[in-house]
Write an enzyme that holds these catalytic residues in place. Structure first.
Site, short mmCIF file in Angstrom:
data_model
loop_
_atom_site.label_atom_id
_atom_site.label_comp_id
_atom_site.label_asym_id
_atom_site.label_seq_id
_atom_site.Cartn_x
_atom_site.Cartn_y
_atom_site.Cartn_z
N ILE A 36 32.29 -29.60 -10.89
CA ILE A 36 30.88 -29.94 -10.73
C ILE A 36 30.72 -31.15 -9.81
CG2 ILE A 36 28.76 -30.54 -11.98
CD1 ILE A 36 29.99 -27.78 -12.70
N THR A 37 31.66 -32.06 -9.87
CA THR A 37 31.60 -33.34 -9.15
C THR A 37 31.24 -33.19 -7.68
OG1 THR A 37 33.37 -34.03 -10.62
CG2 THR A 37 32.90 -35.46 -8.74
N GLU A 38 30.37 -34.06 -7.22
CA GLU A 38 29.98 -34.09 -5.81
C GLU A 38 30.78 -35.17 -5.09
OE1 GLU A 38 25.86 -35.11 -5.34
OE2 GLU A 38 25.97 -35.22 -3.16
N GLU B 6 22.65 -21.15 3.79
CA GLU B 6 21.96 -22.21 4.50
C GLU B 6 22.68 -22.45 5.82
OE1 GLU B 6 22.27 -25.35 1.55
OE2 GLU B 6 24.04 -26.15 2.51
N HIS C 150 23.70 -31.73 2.76
CA HIS C 150 24.91 -31.01 2.39
C HIS C 150 25.94 -31.24 3.48
CE1 HIS C 150 22.85 -27.96 -0.47
NE2 HIS C 150 23.03 -29.14 -1.03
#
Lengths: 300, 382
Positions: free
Chosen positions: A95-97, A208, A246
């Site tokens: 999950i970590t960004e 995207e 992003h």
């Protein structure tokens, strides 16, 4: 791939801020969380989940673990993931960004050598509505059904799932593969999984600008996927050369001045067109399109 | 973050990649104490490529010319950027100019070695000559030799070119680089190699663990804090009148697209996401909203602010309370009503009705459908 409500799930980083918030939510949704791991925090109980210092200690106590969900800080992700792989876990959800990309390169070499599936990093994870939540998808937006979704963006996934749910169309399986530049699993892998999944009748691909994963996914769909696929693409009016947040979504080749146009909205739309994948202009058009296709199939 | 040429070359020098003798020039009079022998090149240190074509690289033969040229370059903007310093560098007579780079490829999820015998300004015209080698497994020098051979390099140059690539790769791994490029790599008549220009981009997510770089180049630290104001909120400025505040980059891009489709003009967006970013400063919802609204309100053209938040760890009511708090302090600054853009809010989640009721009492419309919120925001701008 083996994800079900019977899977034994570990939470690495369970005492980290997000681990504390999301482990109980996943548990409440029905995910079978058998243990948590956090170095130096062993012996605690968090919401009824026993915490261990190491993955191998957890396995010694609770037996086989099928999936681990990682909430650990970015620079600790590589080590935690290698620990899980070494302990025999073959499905990782990160999950970590903001994991350093070269850590991901290292991790993915190990993952490929051990046939380990890695979702993320910077991902909302996977949800099978009504059954299993691995990550941070808000359950409220989902209901069980037959639409599969695979996406690079978390909040946009929620947006489209919500539109489907509002329109009475439930989802079979929804995967956010992650928004960082280097992510573990590809669109192609999940398209294949959704193609083989009996509950999935239609697939929504949410892309995207930036990178070339949509182009590769489009080609894969035209070669391999028989189920109907509809695409949505975000960032068509994004200013060129600007980082849109992003890591992958920057329309500028890393090697400046080389004039490559890979990653632009135009190249992605052209790839979808060539693969005969319809592209909707608005999230709210996804349900309309699916209803049209379902009618055709039913009359079929 | 991209390093300046002199910073990149400092790393090259430490690694043993050959670079020319050089000196940093902070003001023209520094040239009086130049230790590099003439003729020299004076190079503007800005984060912009094509400096040569813009007049940012000039060759000079003596101190008088050098001081005049330095004066000119200090006052020459290149794509709007002025240099803080110049690099004075010895001249090199290159017979050939090669291109070398190591980049991270997101498709193969591996580092890729790039090389071409047509470097320098020819590189764009000869993109078809660009060779690449994917570093599939752990690096070993044979990958570099493979690149040299693909480039068509022969004889002793095979070893000398691949030795440079190997050193570039070592830097690439050691400093978590997104890109390391030598263009051109000059080759003189005797076959000696020289990195004549260099580009190094450090991955921003990894910057925190390279404290040594900050000590080497103190300006890097101030730059990185400049690049992430307000605790790392991502923002993009455009030229319209609708400010957008979202909690995710994908959702923000989709929202901009929808505004464009409806013939509206976004004034830019701020992304207050990063809920699962665990490094750096973590802002509370209240702080994120405040910083985001602060920024949007600085844009004078903004007449409407569209807040679009979905799927956070907070309920709609918590979000509404945070919006109301930060909005009230703004609209009623100094105890009196101040002119302010109109707010349109879109929320989805628990307690939606309560959130709607709360914000409605402040005359802030709240929608759950994105299309409706956008239509309303655009109507307000007409």
């Amino acid at each position: 791939m083996n994800f079900s409500s019977n899977s034994n799930v570990l939470i690495q980083g369970i005492t980290d801020p997000l681990g504390r918030i999301y482990a109980p939510r996943m548990q409440k949704y029905g995910t079978r969380i058998v243990a948590g791991v956090d170095p130096g925090q062993g012996g605690q109980i968090i919401q009824g989940i026993a915490v261990y210092d190491m993955v191998e200690q957890a396995i010694a106590q609770v037996g086989t673990i099928d999936i681990t969900v990682l909430f650990v800080p970015p620079y600790a992700v590589l080590d935690a993931a290698l620990e899980a792989i070494t302990a025999g876990i073959r499905q990782l959800v990160i999950i970590t960004e903001g994991v350093p990309p070269l850590d991901m390169v290292h991790l993915l070499r190990q993952a490929e050598a051990t046939e380990t599936l890695v979702i993320g990093p910077n991902a909302p994870g996977l949800i099978i509505p009504g059954q299993l939540l691995l990550g941070i998808h808000p359950p409220l937006f989902y209901q069980p059904g037959s639409v599969g979704i695979v996406s690079r963006s978390s909040t946009l996934t929620y947006e489209i799932a919500w539109e489907l749910t509002q329109a009475g169309l439930g989802q079979s399986m929804v995967i956010g593969i992650g928004s960082d530049r280097i992510v573990g699993s590809s669109f192609q892998q999940w398209l294949q999984i959704l193609e083989e999944d009996d509950r999935t009748e239609v697939i929504v691909l949410i892309g995207e600008i930036g990178g070339d994963s949509e182009e590769m996914a489009a080609q894969y769909v035209s070669e391999v996927i028989d189920k109907p696929v509809v695409a949505y693409l975000a960032g068509r009016t994004a200013p060129k050369g600007q980082s849109m947040g992003h890591a992958g979504a920057i329309i500028a080749s890393l090697i400046a001045d080389m004039g490559t146009d890979i990653g632009t909205a135009e190249s992605k739309l052209a790839a979808f067109k060539q693969a005969k994948i319809p592209v909707v202009n608005r999230p709210s058009q996804v349900p309309d399109w699916i209803k049209k296709v379902s009618n055709k199939i039913n009359k079929g | 973050m991209e390093l300046l040429e002199y910073q990149a070359k400092e790393l090259f020098r430490q690694m043993g990649i050959p670079v020319l003798p050089s000196q940093r020039i902070y003001q023209p009079r520094d040239l009086r104490s130049l230790t590099v022998p003439y003729p020299i090149a004076l190079k503007s240190q800005v984060h912009t490529s094509r400096r040569g074509k813009a007049g940012g690289i000039r060759f000079v033969e003596n101190t008088i010319d050098a001081m005049a040229v330095a004066q000119t370059i200090f006052h020459l903007p290149i794509q709007g950027n002025y240099p803080e310093l110049l690099l004075a560098e010895a001249k090199y007579d290159a017979e050939h100019e090669f291109y070398l780079a190591v980049v991270l490829d997101s498709s193969s999820r591996r580092p890729v070695l790039l090389g071409s015998q047509y470097g320098g300004e020819d590189v764009e015209a000869h993109l078809d000559q660009m060779q690449q080698v994917i570093v599939e497994r752990e690096f070993s020098p044979f990958y570099a030799r493979r690149l040299a051979l693909k480039m068509g390099v022969e004889g002793t140059l095979i070893q000398s070119v691949s030795a440079i690539v190997e050193k570039m790769y070592t830097l690439f791994i050691h400093y978590d680089l997104d890109l390391i490029e030598i263009n051109p790599l000059g080759i003189n008549v005797t076959g000696d190699l020289m990195a004549l220009d260099g580009k190094v981009t450090i991955n921003d997510a990894a910057l925190g663990r390279h404290t040594g770089l900050g000590q080497l180049f103190p300006s890097l630290l101030s730059q990185s804090s400049l690049q992430t104001p307000s605790g790392g909120l991502n923002r993009v400025e455009l030229e319209g009148n609708i400010g957008v505040l979202c909690n995710g980059a994908g959702l923000a891009m989709a929202t901009l697209d929808l505004i464009h489709q409806a013939k509206g003009k976004p004034a830019g967006f701020v992304d207050v996401g990063g809920e699962y970013r665990q490094s750096g400063s973590r802002l509370s919802l209240q702080e994120s909203l405040q910083h985001g609204l602060d920024w949007i309100q600085q844009v004078p053209e903004v007449t409407v602010i569209l807040i679009n938040l979905i799927g956070s760890t907070f309920s709609c009511l918590e979000v509404a309370n945070a919006i109301a708090d930060s909005w009230n302090t703004r609209v009623f600054a100094n105890g009196s009503l101040v002119a302010s853009p109109q707010l349109v809010v879109r929320l989805v989640g628990d307690d939606f009705a309560l959130a709607q009721a709360h914000l409605s009492s402040l005359h802030v419309p709240v929608f759950d459908r994105l299309d409706d919120a956008i239509a309303y925001a655009i109507k307000l701008t007409i």
